[in-house]
Write an enzyme that holds these catalytic residues in place. Structure first.
Site, PDB file in Angstrom:
ATOM      1  CE1 TYR A  56       3.499 -25.732   2.908  1.00 16.23           C
ATOM      2  CE2 TYR A  56       4.857 -23.840   2.369  1.00 16.23           C
ATOM      3  CZ  TYR A  56       3.728 -24.589   2.163  1.00 16.23           C
ATOM      4  OH  TYR A  56       2.838 -24.221   1.169  1.00 16.23           O
ATOM      5  NE  ARG A  59       9.269 -23.350  -0.256  1.00 13.14           N
ATOM      6  CZ  ARG A  59       8.212 -22.575  -0.537  1.00 13.14           C
ATOM      7  NH1 ARG A  59       6.997 -23.075  -0.415  1.00 13.14           N
ATOM      8  NH2 ARG A  59       8.390 -21.333  -0.914  1.00 13.14           N
ATOM      9  CD  GLN A  89       3.179 -12.554  -5.998  1.00 14.80           C
ATOM     10  OE1 GLN A  89       2.449 -13.430  -6.441  1.00 14.80           O
ATOM     11  NE2 GLN A  89       3.988 -11.844  -6.768  1.00 14.80           N
ATOM     12  CG  ASN A  90       9.215 -13.916  -2.613  1.00 13.89           C
ATOM     13  OD1 ASN A  90       8.473 -14.461  -3.427  1.00 13.89           O
ATOM     14  ND2 ASN A  90      10.251 -13.179  -2.978  1.00 13.89           N
ATOM     15  CG  ASP A  92      12.309 -15.021   0.970  1.00 15.23           C
ATOM     16  OD1 ASP A  92      12.230 -15.370  -0.223  1.00 15.23           O
ATOM     17  OD2 ASP A  92      12.411 -13.815   1.318  1.00 15.23           O
ATOM     18  CG  HIS A 107       1.174 -15.308  -1.216  1.00 10.63           C
ATOM     19  ND1 HIS A 107       1.745 -15.441  -2.462  1.00 10.63           N
ATOM     20  CD2 HIS A 107      -0.011 -14.702  -1.430  1.00 10.63           C
ATOM     21  CE1 HIS A 107       0.927 -14.931  -3.370  1.00 10.63           C
ATOM     22  NE2 HIS A 107      -0.138 -14.477  -2.785  1.00 10.63           N
ATOM     23  N   GLY A 173      10.517 -10.123 -10.340  1.00  7.26           N
ATOM     24  CA  GLY A 173      10.600 -11.568 -10.175  1.00  7.26           C
ATOM     25  C   GLY A 173       9.302 -12.274  -9.886  1.00  7.26           C
ATOM     26  CB  SER A 175       5.190 -15.879 -13.472  1.00 10.51           C
ATOM     27  OG  SER A 175       4.335 -16.413 -12.463  1.00 10.51           O
TER      28      SER A 175
HETATM   29  N1  APR Z   1      15.627 -12.317 -10.993  1.00  9.27           N
HETATM   30  C1  APR Z   1      14.374 -11.841 -11.310  1.00  9.27           C
HETATM   31  N2  APR Z   1      13.353 -12.642 -11.744  1.00  9.27           N
HETATM   32  C2  APR Z   1      13.643 -13.949 -11.888  1.00  9.27           C
HETATM   33  C3  APR Z   1      14.919 -14.513 -11.597  1.00  9.27           C
HETATM   34  C4  APR Z   1      15.935 -13.618 -11.127  1.00  9.27           C
HETATM   35  N3  APR Z   1      17.145 -14.044 -10.796  1.00  9.27           N
HETATM   36  N4  APR Z   1      14.871 -15.843 -11.829  1.00  9.27           N
HETATM   37  C5  APR Z   1      13.599 -16.101 -12.262  1.00  9.27           C
HETATM   38  N5  APR Z   1      12.861 -14.967 -12.308  1.00  9.27           N
HETATM   39  C6  APR Z   1      11.444 -14.784 -12.678  1.00  9.27           C
HETATM   40  C7  APR Z   1      10.879 -15.792 -13.652  1.00  9.27           C
HETATM   41  O1  APR Z   1      11.161 -15.441 -14.983  1.00  9.27           O
HETATM   42  C8  APR Z   1       9.377 -15.724 -13.337  1.00  9.27           C
HETATM   43  O2  APR Z   1       8.744 -14.719 -14.107  1.00  9.27           O
HETATM   44  O3  APR Z   1      10.672 -14.933 -11.515  1.00  9.27           O
HETATM   45  C9  APR Z   1       9.344 -15.325 -11.858  1.00  9.27           C
HETATM   46  C10 APR Z   1       8.928 -16.429 -10.899  1.00  9.27           C
HETATM   47  O4  APR Z   1       7.576 -16.745 -11.151  1.00  9.27           O
HETATM   48  P1  APR Z   1       6.835 -17.857 -10.271  1.00  9.27           P
HETATM   49  O5  APR Z   1       7.704 -19.021 -10.100  1.00  9.27           O
HETATM   50  O6  APR Z   1       5.494 -18.051 -10.890  1.00  9.27           O
HETATM   51  O7  APR Z   1       6.711 -17.189  -8.819  1.00  9.27           O
HETATM   52  P2  APR Z   1       5.680 -16.105  -8.264  1.00  9.27           P
HETATM   53  O8  APR Z   1       5.181 -15.197  -9.343  1.00  9.27           O
HETATM   54  O9  APR Z   1       6.281 -15.489  -7.090  1.00  9.27           O
HETATM   55  O10 APR Z   1       4.454 -17.053  -7.784  1.00  9.27           O
HETATM   56  C11 APR Z   1       3.357 -16.458  -7.154  1.00  9.27           C
HETATM   57  O11 APR Z   1       2.445 -18.594  -6.587  1.00  9.27           O
HETATM   58  O12 APR Z   1       3.128 -20.636  -6.063  1.00  9.27           O
HETATM   59  C12 APR Z   1       2.504 -19.568  -5.565  1.00  9.27           C
HETATM   60  O13 APR Z   1       2.292 -18.734  -3.369  1.00  9.27           O
HETATM   61  C13 APR Z   1       3.224 -18.981  -4.382  1.00  9.27           C
HETATM   62  O14 APR Z   1       3.812 -16.680  -3.947  1.00  9.27           O
HETATM   63  C14 APR Z   1       3.777 -17.671  -4.935  1.00  9.27           C
HETATM   64  C15 APR Z   1       2.815 -17.336  -6.051  1.00  9.27           C
END
Ligand code: APR
Length: 234
Positions: A56, A59, A89-90, A92, A107, A173, A175
């Site tokens: 962390y 990061r 969920q970010n 930052d 989170h 953004g 998944s």
């Molecule tokens: N703009 C928009 N979306 C984007 C971009 C972009 N420039 N680049 C990537 N993505 C999308 C990807 O296609 C994907 O669907 O952002 C998503 C990121 O997904 P993850 O990496 O799974 O992140 P997230 O959904 O925030 O994860 C949820 O999981 O790891 C834990 O606690 C952590 O908060 C996090 C949680």
């Protein structure tokens, strides 16, 4: 004057990708390089807190060198037209730095530390480094103020209430792999319009119409803004 429509935005790591912060599950994502059970779980903290702190701290250092992107700024500007609430969920602080006023961190927050003995004791971190030996006022080791896998999500009830009150619900953004956050779209009422911005295909856990904007956040939020202003006749 009419009450502003409530626009609720659920954001994930993709929101900050164009600011240079890595996402988790994409190619080259953080979870390809790190094992979550070694850096983002209570048992990891028990086993090797130095490794967790290092993860962390790295990061946090990167966050201090990052800036909000056009996506963050576009969402902040939507406050001119809508009552905007961000559920992120970010960990930052790029939404706040872009000027967004209502941001709920599901989170946790990277720039804060919490007591290992009492999670209600939360402190701002000065700079990027949190060290072993940094203690809370009760003399307990400080840990990152982050919700780890397997830990409860303190603001979930508030987030679900917000989602249920939305006139417009937008996912940007994420998944939608991680619950309970991924289920928030299911709390949106049937009158609410649903939107999703992501350059990749994302499956949302609802069986109703979602307006898909298959773009990165920066460009996607510009398109969303234009379409919402048209739709709500501003
Ligand atoms: N703009 C928009 N979306 C984007 C971009 C972009 N420039 N680049 C990537 N993505 C999308 C990807 O296609 C994907 O669907 O952002 C998503 C990121 O997904 P993850 O990496 O799974 O992140 P997230 O959904 O925030 O994860 C949820 O999981 O790891 C834990 O606690 C952590 O908060 C996090 C949680």
């Amino acid at each position: 004057m009419d009450k502003k429509k409530k626009l609720v935005v659920l954001t994930g790591a993709g929101m900050s990708a164009e600011s240079g912060l890595r996402t988790f599950r994409e190619m080259g994502g953080l979870w390809e390089e790190y094992d979550v059970t070694e850096v983002a779980a209570p048992e990891a903290w028990e086993r090797n807190p130095e490794l967790v702190q290092r993860f962390y701290n790295e990061r946090r250092k990167q966050l201090l060198e990052s800036e909000p992107n056009n996506g963050h700024r576009g969402i902040a500007e939507l406050e001119n037209y809508f009552d905007v609430h961000i559920i992120t969920q970010n960990i930052d602080d790029l939404h706040e730095r872009a000027g967004s006023r209502k941001v709920l961190h599901l989170h946790g927050e990277l720039k804060k530390a919490q007591s290992s003995a009492d999670p209600n004791l939360v402190y701002e971190i000065d700079g990027w480094e949190l060290k072993m030996g940094d203690l809370c006022e009760k003399g307990s080791q400080l840990r990152p103020n982050v919700v780890w896998f397997g830990e409860p999500v303190p603001h979930m009830i508030e987030a679900a209430r917000l989602a249920s009150e939305a006139d417009i619900f937008v996912v940007i953004g994420s998944s939608l792999n991680v619950y309970p956050a991924a289920g928030l779209i299911g709390y949106a009422s049937h009158n609410a319009s649903l939107w999703l911005i992501d350059p990749a295909d994302v499956i949302a856990p609802v069986s109703r119409h979602i307006e898909i904007i298959k773009e990165k956040a920066g460009k996607g939020v510009t398109i969303l803004t234009r379409r919402l202003l048209e739709e709500y006749a501003f």
